[in-house]
Design a protein around this motif. Structure first.
Motif, PDB file in Angstrom:
ATOM      1  N   GLY A 204       0.943  -1.257   0.103  1.00 63.39           N
ATOM      2  CA  GLY A 204       0.079  -0.112   0.086  1.00 63.39           C
ATOM      3  C   GLY A 204       0.662   1.157  -0.145  1.00 63.39           C
ATOM      4  N   TRP A 205       2.110   1.091  -0.361  1.00 62.00           N
ATOM      5  CA  TRP A 205       2.748   2.369  -0.342  1.00 62.00           C
ATOM      6  C   TRP A 205       2.609   3.502  -1.278  1.00 62.00           C
ATOM      7  CZ3 TRP A 205       5.415   4.712  -4.670  1.00 62.00           C
ATOM      8  CH2 TRP A 205       5.384   3.784  -5.821  1.00 62.00           C
ATOM      9  N   ALA A 206       2.017   3.200  -2.340  1.00 57.10           N
ATOM     10  CA  ALA A 206       1.666   4.150  -3.466  1.00 57.10           C
ATOM     11  C   ALA A 206       0.325   5.004  -2.969  1.00 57.10           C
ATOM     12  CB  ALA A 206       1.032   3.521  -4.618  1.00 57.10           C
ATOM     13  N   GLU A 207      -0.625   4.203  -2.103  1.00 55.11           N
ATOM     14  CA  GLU A 207      -1.791   5.117  -1.669  1.00 55.11           C
ATOM     15  C   GLU A 207      -1.322   6.308  -0.880  1.00 55.11           C
ATOM     16  OE1 GLU A 207      -1.492   1.899  -2.171  1.00 55.11           O
ATOM     17  OE2 GLU A 207      -3.145   1.993  -3.687  1.00 55.11           O
ATOM     18  N   ARG A 208      -0.086   5.924   0.059  1.00 50.95           N
ATOM     19  CA  ARG A 208       0.453   6.929   1.236  1.00 50.95           C
ATOM     20  C   ARG A 208       1.070   8.152   0.444  1.00 50.95           C
ATOM     21  NH1 ARG A 208       1.425   1.976   3.589  1.00 50.95           N
ATOM     22  NH2 ARG A 208       3.764   2.188   2.965  1.00 50.95           N
TER      23      ARG A 208
END
Length: 331
Positions: A204-208
């Motif tokens: 979920g890195w991209a959502e952050r």
């Protein structure tokens, strides 16, 4: 440790494509310059990720077959000139590209029209760290048209190109988010001016990250694809590397439907020279910091390649070719 033979120069050979172990220290005949060429006594040799890929598979931008001495970027002193070359360059401290091979050696051939003088106040190894990566980063920022206020995502931000992109995009007025795969690399990015950091090995890195205007994709694969998803209308994405082993699989029609522009780096000789001179001048002025993470002696070229392939390096990795002096420093 290699046993150096008399009658030639120290060098590292690739006699077959394969793992880092195919880089073998030995000796080679001293090069003789042809028309338009110079001989450089090498103090330091550059290593790029592309070189590690070429060594492994033979696929890449270099048109050479084994056996050959690898190495495409060097720093050193001009000690010989060929026909048609102004002898005034003799003794000049330079950085230059060899044309694809010959750099992992004490002496290297290079085209005379590709020399860049090392400015006063800049160490040869710092100038070399900027030769390939610095001009690439400068042209990427220009290609993407980075503007004040742009939200920019830099992948592989702890690498040679990425660490310079963080600085150059910030200098252009952008708000930079640095993405990398370790805490050490993210700490470096913060030291270089990144406004925010994210570990792209975490789910979920991209959502952050949030929405961005520009993506500099140095990884490709799923990470590049996830970064693309952060772009909205008017966004720009430039791919400059495939550390994952493949380019990001992005459909041109999907990009167009989302009003995202996919850009490619198209260097010309004039652009390359202007970008190189720009980053050298910025470094002398103290506005651009080339990061040299690790340095290896020439005979340990295989270890240097292993370090790069293990993703264990920060910034640039160099070979120290010249023998250390009595004080232990390479000149």
């Amino acid at each position: 440790m290699a046993e150096w033979n008399e009658g030639g120069m120290r060098a590292v050979w690739v006699r077959e494509f394969g793992g880092p172990e195919v880089l073998v220290a030995g000796w080679a005949p001293e090069p003789v310059p042809g028309a338009g060429q110079v001989v450089v006594r090498v103090s330091h040799a550059n290593i790029t990720f592309v070189e590690t890929q070429f060594r492994a598979s033979g696929r890449g931008p270099f048109a050479v077959e084994p056996p050959f001495v690898p190495g495409n970027g060097v720093a050193g002193t001009v000690v010989g000139v060929g026909e048609g070359v102004d002898r005034a360059v003799l003794g000049r401290s330079v950085v230059t590209a060899t044309g694809g091979s010959g750099g992992y050696a004490e002496l290297a051939l290079a085209p005379a029209d590709g020399l860049y003088g090392i400015p006063d106040g800049l160490a040869p190894e710092a100038a070399l760290a900027l030769l390939a990566d610095g001009r690439t980063a400068a042209m990427l920022v220009e290609t993407a048209g980075v503007r004040p206020g742009d939200r920019v995502l830099v992948e592989a931000a702890g690498g040679g190109v990425g660490s310079l992109l963080v600085q150059l995009a910030g200098a252009a007025g952008a708000e930079v988010t640095a993405a990398a795969g370790s805490a050490t690399k993210l700490q470096l990015a913060r030291e270089l001016g990144a406004h925010a950091t994210v570990d792209y090995t975490e789910p979920g890195w991209a959502e952050r990250v949030g929405p961005v205007d520009v993506v500099f994709d140095g990884v490709g694969g799923e990470i590049g694809r996830a970064a693309f998803g952060r772009l909205g209308a008017g966004g720009r994405m430039v791919s400059f590397g495939l550390a994952s082993g493949s380019w990001a699989d992005i459909d041109a029609e999907e990009a167009a439907a989302r009003e995202v522009t996919l850009l490619g780096l198209r260097p010309t000789p004039d652009r390359v020279r202007a970008a190189t001179e720009h980053v050298l001048a910025e470094a002398v002025a103290g506005r651009l910091r080339p990061v040299i993470g690790r340095r290896f002696p020439l005979e340990r070229a295989a270890d240097a390649h292993r370090a790069i392939e293990s993703r264990a390096t920060l910034g640039k990795t160099l070979l120290d070719v010249a023998q250390p002096g009595p004080d232990g420093h390479v000149r």
